[in-house]
Design a protein around this motif. Sequence first.
Motif, PDB file in Angstrom:
ATOM      1  N   GLY A   8       0.822  -1.198   0.000  1.00 29.95           N
ATOM      2  CA  GLY A   8       0.000   0.000   0.000  1.00 29.95           C
ATOM      3  C   GLY A   8       0.863   1.258   0.000  1.00 29.95           C
ATOM      4  O   GLY A   8       1.922   1.296   0.605  1.00 29.95           O
ATOM      5  N   THR A   9       0.392   2.281  -0.692  1.00 25.68           N
ATOM      6  CA  THR A   9       1.122   3.539  -0.763  1.00 25.68           C
ATOM      7  C   THR A   9       0.225   4.611  -1.356  1.00 25.68           C
ATOM      8  O   THR A   9      -0.965   4.373  -1.584  1.00 25.68           O
ATOM      9  CB  THR A   9       2.395   3.371  -1.622  1.00 25.68           C
ATOM     10  OG1 THR A   9       3.199   4.550  -1.519  1.00 25.68           O
ATOM     11  CG2 THR A   9       2.035   3.142  -3.087  1.00 25.68           C
ATOM     12  N   LEU A  19      -0.819  -5.166  -4.371  1.00 24.64           N
ATOM     13  CA  LEU A  19      -0.759  -5.533  -2.966  1.00 24.64           C
ATOM     14  C   LEU A  19      -0.367  -6.996  -2.848  1.00 24.64           C
ATOM     15  O   LEU A  19      -0.732  -7.817  -3.690  1.00 24.64           O
ATOM     16  CB  LEU A  19      -2.112  -5.301  -2.294  1.00 24.64           C
ATOM     17  CG  LEU A  19      -2.715  -3.907  -2.385  1.00 24.64           C
ATOM     18  CD1 LEU A  19      -4.018  -3.850  -1.588  1.00 24.64           C
ATOM     19  CD2 LEU A  19      -1.742  -2.856  -1.914  1.00 24.64           C
ATOM     20  N   SER A  20       0.361  -7.305  -1.777  1.00 22.69           N
ATOM     21  CA  SER A  20       0.748  -8.685  -1.488  1.00 22.69           C
ATOM     22  C   SER A  20       0.309  -9.041  -0.085  1.00 22.69           C
ATOM     23  O   SER A  20       0.215  -8.185   0.790  1.00 22.69           O
ATOM     24  CB  SER A  20       2.265  -8.862  -1.609  1.00 22.69           C
ATOM     25  OG  SER A  20       2.719  -8.559  -2.903  1.00 22.69           O
ATOM     26  N   CYS A  21       0.052 -10.317   0.115  1.00 16.22           N
ATOM     27  CA  CYS A  21      -0.299 -10.831   1.434  1.00 16.22           C
ATOM     28  C   CYS A  21       0.441 -12.142   1.636  1.00 16.22           C
ATOM     29  O   CYS A  21       0.167 -13.125   0.939  1.00 16.22           O
ATOM     30  CB  CYS A  21      -1.798 -11.044   1.544  1.00 16.22           C
ATOM     31  SG  CYS A  21      -2.319 -11.903   3.039  1.00 16.22           S
ATOM     32  N   TYR A  93      -7.361  -5.057   3.574  1.00 15.41           N
ATOM     33  CA  TYR A  93      -7.087  -6.182   4.458  1.00 15.41           C
ATOM     34  C   TYR A  93      -7.097  -7.491   3.681  1.00 15.41           C
ATOM     35  O   TYR A  93      -7.952  -7.704   2.821  1.00 15.41           O
ATOM     36  CB  TYR A  93      -8.144  -6.279   5.558  1.00 15.41           C
ATOM     37  CG  TYR A  93      -8.181  -5.098   6.485  1.00 15.41           C
ATOM     38  CD1 TYR A  93      -9.032  -4.028   6.235  1.00 15.41           C
ATOM     39  CD2 TYR A  93      -7.386  -5.048   7.625  1.00 15.41           C
ATOM     40  CE1 TYR A  93      -9.086  -2.941   7.078  1.00 15.41           C
ATOM     41  CE2 TYR A  93      -7.428  -3.964   8.483  1.00 15.41           C
ATOM     42  CZ  TYR A  93      -8.270  -2.920   8.197  1.00 15.41           C
ATOM     43  OH  TYR A  93      -8.318  -1.841   9.040  1.00 15.41           O
ATOM     44  N   CYS A  94      -6.176  -8.363   4.026  1.00 15.95           N
ATOM     45  CA  CYS A  94      -6.127  -9.716   3.499  1.00 15.95           C
ATOM     46  C   CYS A  94      -6.872 -10.636   4.468  1.00 15.95           C
ATOM     47  O   CYS A  94      -6.818 -10.422   5.690  1.00 15.95           O
ATOM     48  CB  CYS A  94      -4.664 -10.136   3.376  1.00 15.95           C
ATOM     49  SG  CYS A  94      -4.369 -11.842   2.942  1.00 15.95           S
ATOM     50  N   GLY A 117      -3.656  -4.984   7.692  1.00 12.84           N
ATOM     51  CA  GLY A 117      -4.051  -3.975   6.714  1.00 12.84           C
ATOM     52  C   GLY A 117      -2.892  -3.184   6.147  1.00 12.84           C
ATOM     53  O   GLY A 117      -1.838  -3.051   6.781  1.00 12.84           O
ATOM     54  N   THR A 118      -3.100  -2.663   4.949  1.00 16.75           N
ATOM     55  CA  THR A 118      -2.130  -1.787   4.292  1.00 16.75           C
ATOM     56  C   THR A 118      -2.913  -0.653   3.636  1.00 16.75           C
ATOM     57  O   THR A 118      -3.953  -0.888   3.012  1.00 16.75           O
ATOM     58  CB  THR A 118      -1.276  -2.566   3.266  1.00 16.75           C
ATOM     59  OG1 THR A 118      -0.246  -1.709   2.744  1.00 16.75           O
ATOM     60  CG2 THR A 118      -2.097  -3.121   2.110  1.00 16.75           C
TER      61      THR A 118
END
Length: 124
Positions: A8-9, A19-21, A93-94, A117-118
């Motif tokens: 996230g940014t 996004l990665s989880c 959120y993942c 979360g990100t």
Amino acid sequence: VQLVESGGTLVQAGGSLRLSCAASGSISDINVMGWYHQAPGAERESVAAISSGGKTYYADSVKGRFTISRDNAKNTLYLQMNSLKPEDTAMYYCAAQTDWGVVFPTATTQFDYWGQGTQVTVSS
């Protein structure tokens, strides 16, 4: 099962983000994984989900713009976000669940595990 999001940014409208989880722990128990988002003052909403068999669900608001995928060898879930809009701004959120009775994930699929979360912020 532990889930850690990243990616996230702050990004400009029209831009892209992935996004990665990363999942750890009892990975083999996981069936469906998904992404939710929550904007300030709003409820958490399902964005996309994917089963272990590759069946996917997308919210109408992201269809054609977002792509969910998972790399089981790396125990990682991804969300490719293209053509981002300011209304996509939210905490993402993942989530993961272990109910192997779920074949086709939906917006109401229940999840057992959540990441922290990100934050994704899309500027206009």
